[in-house]
Design a protein around this motif. Structure first.
Motif, PDB file in Angstrom:
ATOM      1  N   LEU A  82      35.753  -6.453  -8.351  1.00  8.80           N
ATOM      2  CA  LEU A  82      36.307  -7.782  -8.593  1.00  8.80           C
ATOM      3  C   LEU A  82      36.335  -8.094 -10.090  1.00  8.80           C
ATOM      4  O   LEU A  82      37.288  -8.701 -10.592  1.00  8.80           O
ATOM      5  CB  LEU A  82      35.492  -8.836  -7.843  1.00  8.80           C
ATOM      6  N   VAL A  83      35.297  -7.684 -10.802  1.00  7.54           N
ATOM      7  CA  VAL A  83      35.276  -7.879 -12.251  1.00  7.54           C
ATOM      8  C   VAL A  83      36.418  -7.104 -12.901  1.00  7.54           C
ATOM      9  O   VAL A  83      37.083  -7.590 -13.830  1.00  7.54           O
ATOM     10  CB  VAL A  83      33.918  -7.450 -12.837  1.00  7.54           C
ATOM     11  N   VAL A 107      39.304  -6.303 -11.479  1.00 12.03           N
ATOM     12  CA  VAL A 107      40.550  -7.011 -11.169  1.00 12.03           C
ATOM     13  C   VAL A 107      40.710  -8.232 -12.068  1.00 12.03           C
ATOM     14  O   VAL A 107      41.801  -8.500 -12.600  1.00 12.03           O
ATOM     15  CB  VAL A 107      40.581  -7.419  -9.684  1.00 12.03           C
ATOM     16  N   GLN A 108      39.617  -8.983 -12.244  1.00 11.38           N
ATOM     17  CA  GLN A 108      39.672 -10.169 -13.082  1.00 11.38           C
ATOM     18  C   GLN A 108      39.990  -9.807 -14.531  1.00 11.38           C
ATOM     19  O   GLN A 108      40.772 -10.504 -15.198  1.00 11.38           O
ATOM     20  CB  GLN A 108      38.360 -10.933 -13.016  1.00 11.38           C
ATOM     21  N   LEU A 142      43.673  -9.114 -14.738  1.00  7.71           N
ATOM     22  CA  LEU A 142      44.459 -10.344 -14.708  1.00  7.71           C
ATOM     23  C   LEU A 142      44.387 -11.079 -16.048  1.00  7.71           C
ATOM     24  O   LEU A 142      45.406 -11.588 -16.553  1.00  7.71           O
ATOM     25  CB  LEU A 142      43.960 -11.256 -13.582  1.00  7.71           C
ATOM     26  N   GLU A 143      43.205 -11.131 -16.640  1.00  9.10           N
ATOM     27  CA  GLU A 143      43.054 -11.805 -17.927  1.00  9.10           C
ATOM     28  C   GLU A 143      43.829 -11.078 -19.021  1.00  9.10           C
ATOM     29  O   GLU A 143      44.352 -11.718 -19.946  1.00  9.10           O
ATOM     30  CB  GLU A 143      41.575 -11.896 -18.297  1.00  9.10           C
ATOM     31  N   GLU A 164      44.598 -16.693 -16.242  1.00  4.58           N
ATOM     32  CA  GLU A 164      43.242 -17.211 -16.367  1.00  4.58           C
ATOM     33  C   GLU A 164      42.808 -17.898 -15.073  1.00  4.58           C
ATOM     34  O   GLU A 164      43.619 -18.233 -14.208  1.00  4.58           O
ATOM     35  CB  GLU A 164      43.172 -18.212 -17.521  1.00  4.58           C
ATOM     36  N   HIS A 169      39.857 -18.484 -11.707  1.00  6.29           N
ATOM     37  CA  HIS A 169      39.318 -17.710 -10.593  1.00  6.29           C
ATOM     38  C   HIS A 169      40.232 -17.697  -9.374  1.00  6.29           C
ATOM     39  O   HIS A 169      40.067 -16.846  -8.493  1.00  6.29           O
ATOM     40  CB  HIS A 169      37.951 -18.261 -10.184  1.00  6.29           C
ATOM     41  N   TRP A 170      41.198 -18.631  -9.298  1.00  8.02           N
ATOM     42  CA  TRP A 170      42.009 -18.724  -8.092  1.00  8.02           C
ATOM     43  C   TRP A 170      42.850 -17.473  -7.825  1.00  8.02           C
ATOM     44  O   TRP A 170      42.949 -17.042  -6.670  1.00  8.02           O
ATOM     45  CB  TRP A 170      42.902 -19.968  -8.154  1.00  8.02           C
ATOM     46  N   LEU A 180      42.097 -14.423  -8.454  1.00  6.99           N
ATOM     47  CA  LEU A 180      41.169 -13.427  -7.925  1.00  6.99           C
ATOM     48  C   LEU A 180      40.764 -13.767  -6.494  1.00  6.99           C
ATOM     49  O   LEU A 180      40.675 -12.876  -5.632  1.00  6.99           O
ATOM     50  CB  LEU A 180      39.931 -13.355  -8.821  1.00  6.99           C
TER      51      LEU A 180
END
Length: 235
Positions: free
Chosen positions: A147-148, A150-151, A154-155, A160, A162-163, A165
Motif C-alpha cells: 500500500l505504501v 501504491v501511495q 500515486l504521489e 494526493e 488517502h482516498w 488509495l
C-alpha cells in the motif's frame, strides 16, 4: 495535480481499469461448479498447472517491494538495501526444493494451508492455530508495504490524499473476494508483460536518452566523488 502528469495518469487509469476488469472476470476463468469452497477460492481448484503457477509465483515475488521499496532503500540508506540479494538467493532454494515436498504431500491429502499440514503432521490443533496466526501477522506488514508503494506511485503522479488509495484497495478486495486466487493468477500475465516492458525501457531507451551507459556511469562516479565521506569509526 499539474498537467505534466496527464500522460502518466491516463496510462495508470487505463491499466488500472484493465486489471480491475480482469480481476472480476477471473471468476469465470476455468469456472468451477461452485466457488463456495476454500479449495476453489484459495487454490483455484488445484487446476492451474505448472505454466500458470510459474506466472503466479513470479507475480507474487516481483511486486512494489521489488521495484519501489528496495531501490528506494538503496537510494536512501546505501548498501543496507542490498540485503535483498542474499535474501532472494536463500528463498529460491527453499521454494524450489523444500516446498516441492510440502506441495506433494498437501496435494495427496488435500491440505489447503500450512496450518492443515502442521495439524496432520504433528496432531496438534494448538500448533496449527499458532502457525495460522503467524502467517496472518507476518502478512500484514507486507500488505502495508504494498500500500505504501501504491501511495508513493500515486504521489509521484501528483495524486494526493488517502482516498485514491482507499478506492484502489476496495476494488482489489472486491475482486479478490469474488474471484479468489484466479484473480491474481490471471492478472499475473499482464504484470509480466509490464515487467518486461520496464526492463527493455530501462536497458535500451533510458540509456539512449541519457547519452549512453558510459555517460551514466561517469556522471554517477562524478557525483560519488563530490559526496562528502563519512568519517569511519576507529577500532
Amino acid at each position: 495535480m499539474s498537467g505534466r502528469h496527464t500522460t502518466e495518469l491516463v496510462i495508470f487509469i487505463v491499466l488500472f481499469a484493465l486489471v480491475s476488469a480482469m480481476g472480476f472476470v477471473a471468476a469465470r476463468w476455468r469456472r468451477p461448479t461452485t466457488m463456495r469452497s476454500l479449495d476453489e477460492w484459495g487454490l483455484g481448484g488445484r487446476r492451474f498447472g505448472s505454466w500458470v503457477t510459474w506466472f503466479l509465483v513470479g507475480g507474487d515475488v516481483y511486486t512494489a517491494y521489488t521495484f519501489v521499496a528496495v531501490p528506494a532503500l538503496v537510494f536512501g540508506a546505501g548498501a543496507a538495501g542490498f540485503y535483498a540479494a542474499p535474501y532472494t538467493i536463500v528463498v529460491y532454494p527453499l521454494v524450489f526444493l523444500v516446498l516441492i515436498r510440502l506441495w506433494s504431500v498437501s496435494h495427496v491429502h488435500g491440505f489447503v494451508t500450512p496450518a492443515d499440514f502442521v495439524r496432520a503432521r504433528f496432531g496438534s490443533s494448538t500448533l496449527a492455530l499458532l502457525v495460522a496466526i503467524t502467517g496472518i501477522v507476518a502478512t500484514m506488514p507486507y500488505i502495508a508495504l504494498q500500500l505504501v508503494g501504491v501511495q508513493a506511485t500515486l504521489e509521484a503522479m501528483g495524486v494526493e490524499g488517502h482516498w485514491p488509495l482507499i478506492i484502489a484497495f476496495a476494488i482489489l478486495a472486491a475482486f479478490t473476494y469474488q474471484s479468489g486466487l484466479r484473480a491474481p493468477a490471471l492478472i499475473a500475465f499482464v504484470k509480466y508483460v509490464l515487467i518486461y516492458a520496464v526492463i527493455l525501457v530501462a536497458i535500451f531507451y533510458i540509456p539512449h536518452k541519457l547519452g549512453g551507459w558510459s555517460h551514466i556511469f561517469d556522471s554517477a562516479q562524478a557525483k560519488f566523488d563530490k559526496t562528502p565521506r563519512r568519517p569511519t569509526a576507529s577500532c
